[in-house]
Design an enzyme around this catalytic site. Structure first.
Site, short mmCIF file in Angstrom:
data_model
loop_
_atom_site.label_atom_id
_atom_site.label_comp_id
_atom_site.label_asym_id
_atom_site.label_seq_id
_atom_site.Cartn_x
_atom_site.Cartn_y
_atom_site.Cartn_z
N HIS A 149 -6.36 22.63 39.43
CA HIS A 149 -5.30 22.96 39.95
C HIS A 149 -4.09 22.02 39.22
CE1 HIS A 149 -6.03 26.18 42.93
NE2 HIS A 149 -6.95 25.64 43.31
N ALA A 196 -28.07 9.48 37.08
CA ALA A 196 -27.93 9.88 38.50
C ALA A 196 -26.43 9.32 39.18
CB ALA A 196 -29.07 9.31 39.48
N ARG A 216 -19.87 5.65 31.69
CA ARG A 216 -19.52 4.80 30.22
C ARG A 216 -20.96 4.82 29.51
NH1 ARG A 216 -14.67 2.36 30.30
NH2 ARG A 216 -13.54 2.38 32.30
#
Length: 233
Positions: A149, A196, A216
């Site tokens: 949004h 993960a 990163r």
């Protein structure tokens, strides 16, 4: 943990050969598509959505083929999978969709899943403009958010403001870890690995390994170097 407790075993899905679906399945799909409206096909799919038998699995494949825009051979759909606007889906050969995955399409959207891609249980896809390449691994519980949004104007509830849809692309051979999150507009490069729980907020270079929140680059896979002048490294 001792070395004796660690095992390396052959991959299963990634090496599975795809055989053409039986002619009677294709014929049943064609018959159902010709004789049932889309809503009736969805209702029929619900009858087999949670079954564990080989017949249930076959009927899920038959009905998905009847509902989607394009479907290759060897599709396997787990129990409790939820799909909205499947008419926008294009699915390659040998695709696996795990139990309770959710694929949320849009009536004017695009959702492409390349051949030999594996989607883990309880995955979630905001598939309004999504392209998963070939031989992609998608970990259990990992998520794609393809829209957000605007939040404007600020004097109304956020969920009443306009949605911005940005394409998400996961290129061939990439692997996304358990419970990772990929945000709108991101491209994950060929052969990249997402750790993960990572939250991917910007593009991932090919063959990079990324981890963390925000994600990163940790390093590049063996035999691959970062792109020249890459600012991620």
């Amino acid at each position: 943990m001792s070395d004796a407790d660690v095992r390396t075993v052959p991959a299963v899905h990634g090496r599975r050969e795809v055989t053409p679906d039986a002619s009677h399945e294709i014929g049943l799909t064609d018959h159902l598509r010709e004789t049932h409206a889309r809503g009736a096909l969805v209702d029929l799919l619900a009858r087999f959505a949670h079954g564990e038998s080989a017949f249930d699995a076959m009927m899920r494949r038959v009905l998905w083929r009847a509902l989607v825009k394009r479907c290759g051979h060897g599709l396997r759909v787990g129990r409790g999978v939820v799909a909205t606007h499947p008419e926008t889906f294009e699915i390659g050969d040998g695709v696996f969709v795990g139990d309770q995955a959710v694929v949320q399409g849009r009536f004017d959207g695009t959702c492409i899943v390349g051949s030999h891609t594996w989607i883990g249980p309880q995955a979630y896809f905001d598939a309004r403009h999504l392209h998963l390449g070939e031989a992609v691994g998608w970990g259990p519980g990992a998520k794609v958010l393809g829209s957000e949004h605007t939040g404007l104007p600020a004097d109304v509830p956020t969920i009443q403001t306009d949605l911005v849809i940005r394409p998400v692309v996961v290129e061939d051979w990439a692997d996304v870890g358990v419970n990772a999150v990929v945000l709108p507009g991101v491209t994950i490069g060929r052969g990249a690995i997402v750790g993960a729980g990572a939250v991917v907020v910007k593009d991932v270079p090919p063959f990079a390994i990324v981890a963390g929140v925000p994600a990163r680059v940790v390093r590049f896979r063996d035999g691959h170097q970062p792109p020249e002048n890459d600012v991620h490294v």
